[in-house]
Design an enzyme around this catalytic site. Structure first.
Site, mmCIF file in Angstrom:
data_model
loop_
_atom_site.group_PDB
_atom_site.id
_atom_site.type_symbol
_atom_site.label_atom_id
_atom_site.label_comp_id
_atom_site.label_asym_id
_atom_site.label_seq_id
_atom_site.Cartn_x
_atom_site.Cartn_y
_atom_site.Cartn_z
ATOM 1 N NE ARG A 13 -1.073 2.413 2.945
ATOM 2 C CZ ARG A 13 -0.490 3.495 3.447
ATOM 3 N NH1 ARG A 13 -0.386 4.610 2.731
ATOM 4 N NH2 ARG A 13 0.040 3.485 4.665
ATOM 5 C CG ASP A 14 3.295 4.274 2.990
ATOM 6 O OD1 ASP A 14 3.402 5.126 2.101
ATOM 7 O OD2 ASP A 14 3.447 4.533 4.195
ATOM 8 C CG HIS A 205 3.782 4.689 9.173
ATOM 9 N ND1 HIS A 205 3.040 3.742 8.506
ATOM 10 C CD2 HIS A 205 4.172 5.572 8.217
ATOM 11 C CE1 HIS A 205 2.984 4.021 7.232
ATOM 12 N NE2 HIS A 205 3.658 5.135 7.019
ATOM 13 C CG HIS A 207 7.677 7.488 5.305
ATOM 14 N ND1 HIS A 207 7.493 6.940 4.060
ATOM 15 C CD2 HIS A 207 6.474 7.407 5.934
ATOM 16 C CE1 HIS A 207 6.229 6.556 3.922
ATOM 17 N NE2 HIS A 207 5.590 6.833 5.054
ATOM 18 C CB CYS A 238 2.620 10.122 1.280
ATOM 19 S SG CYS A 238 1.006 10.877 1.105
ATOM 20 C CG ASN A 247 6.735 3.029 4.774
ATOM 21 O OD1 ASN A 247 6.298 3.064 3.636
ATOM 22 N ND2 ASN A 247 6.085 3.519 5.805
#
Ligand code: HMG
Ligand code: MG
Length: 309
Positions: A13-14, A205, A207, A238, A247
């Site tokens: 996803r990310d 979370h 990055h 993002c 990430n």
């Protein structure tokens, strides 16, 4: 120290939401299947957002339809609103995640509304999910800085995380969206959040824009956090956070935590192979130094073995 940690794998996803090349649902599902085989048990499979805003996440329902049905794996998806949760539940997601920010400027660019408006939008999301006994995760972005407004007061993070918890999110993931944080800032942030929420409900979370993500994870671990979001091969970013990179790589966290004697349940060989699979489809090189070392060691062993035969 409690000897188990949970990785929430967000690469599908990310990671993929920020790639120039959009992967077909069958390839995304194959990646997730390989991550399950590697031992990951909490995996973000996609997002039910506007395909005009994030085309890479279109057809997440087709990804979910192809996944191995396993009661021991949570397949989570991002949803920004009521329409998203309706589609996610119909497609069989086993968790949904709502996302807002501690920065008004970022929230406007990411989901086109204020923080307060986003929280109001999430009420029917939580109602629908709860009616089907589907747990809801909550994200707070920009917890250590914003690409548009810069400094983000820690009190705003605490307020937003608490609001998500009050709405009924079982776990709140604190996102350093632009990878701005350093360990001292992480410690300060977690200490402040822990005054309002039990630490067991928090995830981090990070990055890795400035190479601080592993150090920040270690700081969070030492503060008592046990849930870490990460991306296979260091995929990620993002589309509404200019300049931010991937990430923290899942390979780095598996190497770190297993080295510290903590159980991740993940097989590093298989994880590295899953990363090589997706990198091949994306035409990119891995961002994970652990994966690179793994490939180099394998190449060296192959040379030694072929020389000895
Ligand atoms: P909007 O333009 O304000 O709202 O977008 P709208 O109601 O006018 O909808 C726009 C279009 O989207 C319409 O279609 C809707 O029908 C459609 P059109 O008429 O243009 O053809 N639409 C939807 N389609 C599919 N699924 C839906 C949906 N809702 C509306 N659920 C909206 C508002 C929230 C929809 C939009 O801003 C959006 O989708 N944003 C998503 C942004 C995003 O996914 N960002 C990346 C994830 S967040 C992140 O990466 C951070 C995180 O990793 C943590 C961290 O690192 O900090 C989680
Ligand atoms: Mg992110």
């Amino acid at each position: 120290m409690n000897d188990a940690v949970r990785l929430v794998e967000v690469g599908a996803r990310d990671g993929l939401q920020n790639e120039a090349r959009t992967l077909a649902p069958a390839v995304r599902a194959e990646l997730i299947g390989r991550l399950v085989e590697a031992g990951l048990r909490h995996i973000e499979a996609g997002a039910f957002v506007s395909p005009r805003w994030v085309p890479q996440m279109a057809d997440t329902d087709q990804v979910l339809a192809r996944l191995p049905k396993r009661a021991d794996v949570t397949y989570s998806v991002l949803v920004p609103n009521e329409r998203g949760v309706t589609a996610a539940l119909a497609a069989g997601a086993s968790e949904v995640a709502v996302f807002t920010a501690a920065s008004e400027a970022f929230n406007q660019r990411n989901i086109n509304c204020s923080i307060a408006e986003s929280l109001a939008r999430f009420e029917p999301v939580l109602q629908q999910a709860k009616a089907q006994s589907v747990p809801v995760r909550g994200y707070v972005s920009c917890v250590l800085g914003c690409p548009y407004q810069g400094h983000v007061p820690v009190e705003q993070v605490v307020r937003t995380a608490s609001a998500l918890a009050r709405l009924g999110c079982h776990e709140i993931s604190l996102g350093d969206t632009i990878g701005a944080g350093v360990p001292s800032a992480v410690r300060e942030l977690l200490a402040a959040c822990a005054t309002a929420l039990p630490l067991e409900r928090l995830a981090v979370h990070f990055h890795d824009t400035r190479g601080m993500a592993v150090a920040n994870c270690l700081a969070a671990l030492e503060q008592g956090v046990r849930v870490f979001d990460s991306s296979v091969s260091g995929l990620g970013g993002c589309p509404y956070s200019p300049g931010a990179t991937g990430n923290v790589a899942s390979e780095e966290l598996v190497y770190l935590f297993e080295g510290l004697g903590l159980n991740t349940g993940v097989d590093l060989d298989r994880l590295v192979a899953a990363g090589a699979f997706v990198d091949g489809h994306l035409g990119r090189a891995t961002q994970s130094r652990v994966a690179r070392a793994h490939h180099a060691n394998n190449a060296a062993n192959t040379t030694i073995n072929s020389e000895s035969t």
